[in-house]
Design a protein around this motif. Structure first.
Motif, PDB file in Angstrom:
ATOM      1  N   LEU A  78       1.777  -1.926  -6.096  1.00  0.00           N
ATOM      2  CA  LEU A  78       2.820  -2.856  -5.664  1.00  0.00           C
ATOM      3  C   LEU A  78       4.085  -2.108  -5.255  1.00  0.00           C
ATOM      4  O   LEU A  78       4.717  -2.439  -4.238  1.00  0.00           O
ATOM      5  CB  LEU A  78       3.139  -3.845  -6.776  1.00  0.00           C
ATOM      6  CG  LEU A  78       2.095  -4.926  -7.037  1.00  0.00           C
ATOM      7  CD1 LEU A  78       2.475  -5.755  -8.246  1.00  0.00           C
ATOM      8  CD2 LEU A  78       1.920  -5.802  -5.825  1.00  0.00           C
ATOM      9  N   ALA A  79       4.460  -1.100  -6.035  1.00  0.00           N
ATOM     10  CA  ALA A  79       5.648  -0.309  -5.681  1.00  0.00           C
ATOM     11  C   ALA A  79       5.435   0.419  -4.364  1.00  0.00           C
ATOM     12  O   ALA A  79       6.341   0.478  -3.515  1.00  0.00           O
ATOM     13  CB  ALA A  79       5.965   0.685  -6.798  1.00  0.00           C
ATOM     14  N   GLU A  80       4.250   0.948  -4.162  1.00  0.00           N
ATOM     15  CA  GLU A  80       3.956   1.639  -2.903  1.00  0.00           C
ATOM     16  C   GLU A  80       4.019   0.661  -1.736  1.00  0.00           C
ATOM     17  O   GLU A  80       4.543   0.981  -0.668  1.00  0.00           O
ATOM     18  CB  GLU A  80       2.568   2.286  -2.992  1.00  0.00           C
ATOM     19  CG  GLU A  80       2.216   3.159  -1.828  1.00  0.00           C
ATOM     20  CD  GLU A  80       3.086   4.388  -1.728  1.00  0.00           C
ATOM     21  OE1 GLU A  80       3.322   4.835  -0.594  1.00  0.00           O
ATOM     22  OE2 GLU A  80       3.544   4.896  -2.771  1.00  0.00           O
ATOM     23  N   ARG A  81       3.475  -0.544  -1.940  1.00  0.00           N
ATOM     24  CA  ARG A  81       3.536  -1.552  -0.877  1.00  0.00           C
ATOM     25  C   ARG A  81       4.978  -1.949  -0.584  1.00  0.00           C
ATOM     26  O   ARG A  81       5.355  -2.125   0.583  1.00  0.00           O
ATOM     27  CB  ARG A  81       2.724  -2.783  -1.277  1.00  0.00           C
ATOM     28  CG  ARG A  81       2.580  -3.777  -0.126  1.00  0.00           C
ATOM     29  CD  ARG A  81       1.885  -5.008  -0.539  1.00  0.00           C
ATOM     30  NE  ARG A  81       2.806  -5.765  -1.397  1.00  0.00           N
ATOM     31  CZ  ARG A  81       2.472  -6.881  -2.029  1.00  0.00           C
ATOM     32  NH1 ARG A  81       1.263  -7.340  -1.947  1.00  0.00           N
ATOM     33  NH2 ARG A  81       3.353  -7.510  -2.771  1.00  0.00           N
ATOM     34  N   ASP A  82       5.807  -2.098  -1.634  1.00  0.00           N
ATOM     35  CA  ASP A  82       7.214  -2.458  -1.434  1.00  0.00           C
ATOM     36  C   ASP A  82       7.960  -1.359  -0.679  1.00  0.00           C
ATOM     37  O   ASP A  82       8.757  -1.646   0.224  1.00  0.00           O
ATOM     38  CB  ASP A  82       7.900  -2.715  -2.772  1.00  0.00           C
ATOM     39  CG  ASP A  82       7.395  -3.994  -3.434  1.00  0.00           C
ATOM     40  OD1 ASP A  82       6.772  -4.816  -2.730  1.00  0.00           O
ATOM     41  OD2 ASP A  82       7.625  -4.156  -4.649  1.00  0.00           O
ATOM     42  N   ARG A  83       7.701  -0.082  -1.041  1.00  0.00           N
ATOM     43  CA  ARG A  83       8.346   1.023  -0.320  1.00  0.00           C
ATOM     44  C   ARG A  83       7.930   1.043   1.146  1.00  0.00           C
ATOM     45  O   ARG A  83       8.747   1.245   2.042  1.00  0.00           O
ATOM     46  CB  ARG A  83       7.985   2.365  -0.977  1.00  0.00           C
ATOM     47  CG  ARG A  83       8.788   2.676  -2.202  1.00  0.00           C
ATOM     48  CD  ARG A  83       8.626   4.115  -2.611  1.00  0.00           C
ATOM     49  NE  ARG A  83       7.271   4.451  -3.018  1.00  0.00           N
ATOM     50  CZ  ARG A  83       6.822   4.380  -4.263  1.00  0.00           C
ATOM     51  NH1 ARG A  83       7.620   3.974  -5.221  1.00  0.00           N
ATOM     52  NH2 ARG A  83       5.583   4.704  -4.538  1.00  0.00           N
ATOM     53  N   THR A 119      11.667 -14.661   2.812  1.00  0.00           N
ATOM     54  CA  THR A 119      10.337 -14.902   3.367  1.00  0.00           C
ATOM     55  C   THR A 119       9.788 -13.573   3.844  1.00  0.00           C
ATOM     56  O   THR A 119      10.314 -12.967   4.784  1.00  0.00           O
ATOM     57  CB  THR A 119      10.391 -15.900   4.540  1.00  0.00           C
ATOM     58  OG1 THR A 119      11.348 -15.430   5.477  1.00  0.00           O
ATOM     59  CG2 THR A 119      10.734 -17.284   4.080  1.00  0.00           C
ATOM     60  N   PRO A 120       8.735 -13.088   3.206  1.00  0.00           N
ATOM     61  CA  PRO A 120       8.177 -11.798   3.613  1.00  0.00           C
ATOM     62  C   PRO A 120       7.512 -11.937   4.975  1.00  0.00           C
ATOM     63  O   PRO A 120       7.098 -13.013   5.390  1.00  0.00           O
ATOM     64  CB  PRO A 120       7.136 -11.496   2.530  1.00  0.00           C
ATOM     65  CG  PRO A 120       6.787 -12.803   1.937  1.00  0.00           C
ATOM     66  CD  PRO A 120       8.001 -13.657   2.073  1.00  0.00           C
ATOM     67  N   SER A 121       7.455 -10.818   5.684  1.00  0.00           N
ATOM     68  CA  SER A 121       6.847 -10.859   7.022  1.00  0.00           C
ATOM     69  C   SER A 121       5.333 -11.056   6.868  1.00  0.00           C
ATOM     70  O   SER A 121       4.691 -10.460   6.013  1.00  0.00           O
ATOM     71  CB  SER A 121       7.126  -9.564   7.755  1.00  0.00           C
ATOM     72  OG  SER A 121       6.562  -8.472   7.054  1.00  0.00           O
TER      73      SER A 121
END
Length: 127
Positions: free
Chosen positions: A79-84, A120-122
């Motif tokens: 999740l952290a990698e996806r957020d970065r 709203t996330p893309s």
């Protein structure tokens, strides 16, 4: 016919002490193992097979548990990698938007196109 018995025949007699006994019994050799040995062998092999099957099932269950726990422990990292990655992509998109729309008067780069204050996330992923 002078050397024949007085009656004209000579009777065939058994040898002195009699004939040897006639063997009339079946004398077949044993063919293979007894039924008890075969049954015991089959039971032993089946028992060992079921034991090994149980050991294999326990091993598979433990591997599944290990995979599940490794995934559970990797979720925060992923999740952290996806957020970065999402942050990096949004910054790059904002920079591109500023570069493309720099000549348009009144254009605010990065302004939301939605009529809400909520995040709203893309939904579009650019690879």
């Amino acid at each position: 016919m002078s050397n024949m018995a007085p009656h004209g025949f000579k009777q065939d007699m058994p040898p002195p002490g009699g004939y040897a006994a006639i063997r009339f019994q079946r004398n077949l050799p044993t063919r293979g193992f007894s039924g008890v040995v075969v049954f015991g062998t089959v039971l032993t092999v089946c028992g060992l097979g079921f034991y090994r099957l149980g050991q294999g099932n326990n091993e598979k269950r433990e591997l599944k548990r290990e995979v599940a726990w490794s995934r559970i422990h990797l979720v925060p990292l992923l999740l952290a990698e996806r957020d970065r990655d999402e942050y990096r992509r949004s910054e790059a998109a904002l920079a591109r938007e500023k570069e493309i729309m720099k000549d348009v008067h009144g254009w605010e780069a990065g302004k939301s196109v939605y009529s809400t204050k909520r995040y709203t996330p893309s939904n579009v992923v650019v690879l």
